[in-house]
Design an enzyme around this catalytic site. Sequence first.
Site, PDB file in Angstrom:
ATOM      1  N   SER A 123      35.553  43.239  28.944  1.00  0.00           N
ATOM      2  CA  SER A 123      36.418  42.112  29.305  1.00  0.00           C
ATOM      3  C   SER A 123      37.362  42.468  30.441  1.00  0.00           C
ATOM      4  CB  SER A 123      37.240  41.669  28.093  1.00  0.00           C
ATOM      5  OG  SER A 123      38.072  42.731  27.640  1.00  0.00           O
ATOM      6  N   GLU A 156      30.513  34.416  29.203  1.00  0.00           N
ATOM      7  CA  GLU A 156      30.521  34.585  30.650  1.00  0.00           C
ATOM      8  C   GLU A 156      29.400  35.553  31.020  1.00  0.00           C
ATOM      9  OE1 GLU A 156      35.142  34.024  32.009  1.00  0.00           O
ATOM     10  OE2 GLU A 156      34.623  35.908  31.022  1.00  0.00           O
ATOM     11  N   ASN A 194      39.919  35.054  32.241  1.00  0.00           N
ATOM     12  CA  ASN A 194      41.088  35.925  32.328  1.00  0.00           C
ATOM     13  C   ASN A 194      41.696  35.969  33.726  1.00  0.00           C
ATOM     14  OD1 ASN A 194      41.448  36.734  29.670  1.00  0.00           O
ATOM     15  ND2 ASN A 194      39.857  38.298  29.834  1.00  0.00           N
TER      16      ASN A 194
END
Length: 505
Positions: A123, A156, A194
């Site tokens: 991430s 994603e 993010n």
Amino acid sequence: MTALDLSSPVAVVGTGTMGQGIAQVALVAGHRVRLYDAAAGRAAQAAAAIGARLDRLVEKDRLTAADRDAARERLLPAESLTELADCSLVVEAVLEQLDAKQALLRELEDIVAEDCLLATNTSSLSVTAIGGALRHPGRFVGLHFFNPAPLLPLVEVVSGFATDVSSATRAYEMARAWGKTPVACADTPGFIVNRIARPFYAEAFAVYEAQGADPATIDAVLRESGGFRMGAFELTDLIGQDVNESVTHSVWRSFFQDVRFAPSLAQRRLVESGRLGRKSGQGWYEYGDDAERPEPHTAEPAQQPAYVVVEGDLGPASELLPLIREAGIAVREEDEDHGTRLVLPSGGQLALADGQTSVEFRDVVYFDLALDYRRATRIALSASQDTSSATLAEATGLFQALGKDVSVIGDVPGMIVARTVARIVDLAHDAVAKGVATEEDIDTAMRLGVNYPLGPFEWSRRLGRNWAYALLDDLHLRDPSGRYAPSLALYRHAYASDKREGSQS
């Protein structure tokens, strides 16, 4: 290129929360799944935990007992990486450390077949950098699931610099076949969610640091006016202040300390003090058994004005006019060319947040943006020390007459919801211009990944092509640090609109 055949086994390396979640998703989709963890016995423990979650799905009638039993038979703990040799996909979900991931993938590359798809669930790290350790990085892709992976639909699909289009397509179709909603993304710091979500936290913290409002009030305005599921303070308490700050720092550093992504000093102090949120019992709020949640600032009842005068076009706030009339307040409209505002009986003015401050004008109260002024239950007002008490009282009474709670905050340019939405819209336009993702995928990612009420481009279309640019341009004049400087992409978007409209007039 199609999704992986269900007869092909897949593997997950790393059996923490995310590893188990990804394995469960693949398992329920019908694959044989092999679990591996470097710690002895951990894979077997993870398999047992997944089995227990399958039992709960049966109890909730979300899975049949027969399907559960079949899934259990397809789930196999592995004692060594060599047992993954026949897998068509291996997803690593180990510690967020570049060297550890690279070492694992180098070892896997010597074990699996040449057509095996290798993936990372990172991430925060660069997919390109992780894949750079491979001899054949074209078959390596990012698969960023959101926690909890079995419940949240978004994935994603991240293409590193060397990822083959065919590999990204296989991964995308595989995620869709697993019942997920995939979005395609280039390898950029923070990927889609993010990266574009940073202003949601940053602007709330900035208003707090400027002593514009307290956390409870900011959260209430974001929820009750902006339509967000949670406010920034309560959400970061849920995520963990250390985790949220770590992601912010990662994105900021990866963008070479771009001021638009700068971390919050207030959050840094919170982390340093060990107040990490719910998991530590205290963050922005307290979570002990006897803790009381602070109430947002709500203005005392005020007398509603007898009438308002509308000058100009209220733009995104035009839906207020029928509400005012329904409340029994007379509306007088004047075709003025020098502003978009409401004039109150006292002579003071009421204007939608535009990036300017109340102190710059004579007797002006600003009101914040709302997702839906009819459904909003709270409206924020902003006034300066020079604003007359009569004007502020009339503005407060007006919105109270519409059935809204009113929170009066400091003289904050752009207020709370408006500046947050404008910055999210700007980062989204910038991301599309730089080839990160499409408008549709960005809107999908922000709705599903962080539960935004609208995607950035849905906001942009609703508010008008020039709205975000104009607000940020005014904010940039008042804070020339670069934090609010509109991107070239947003400028082009606004200018193209103005040029086209001008040519039609």
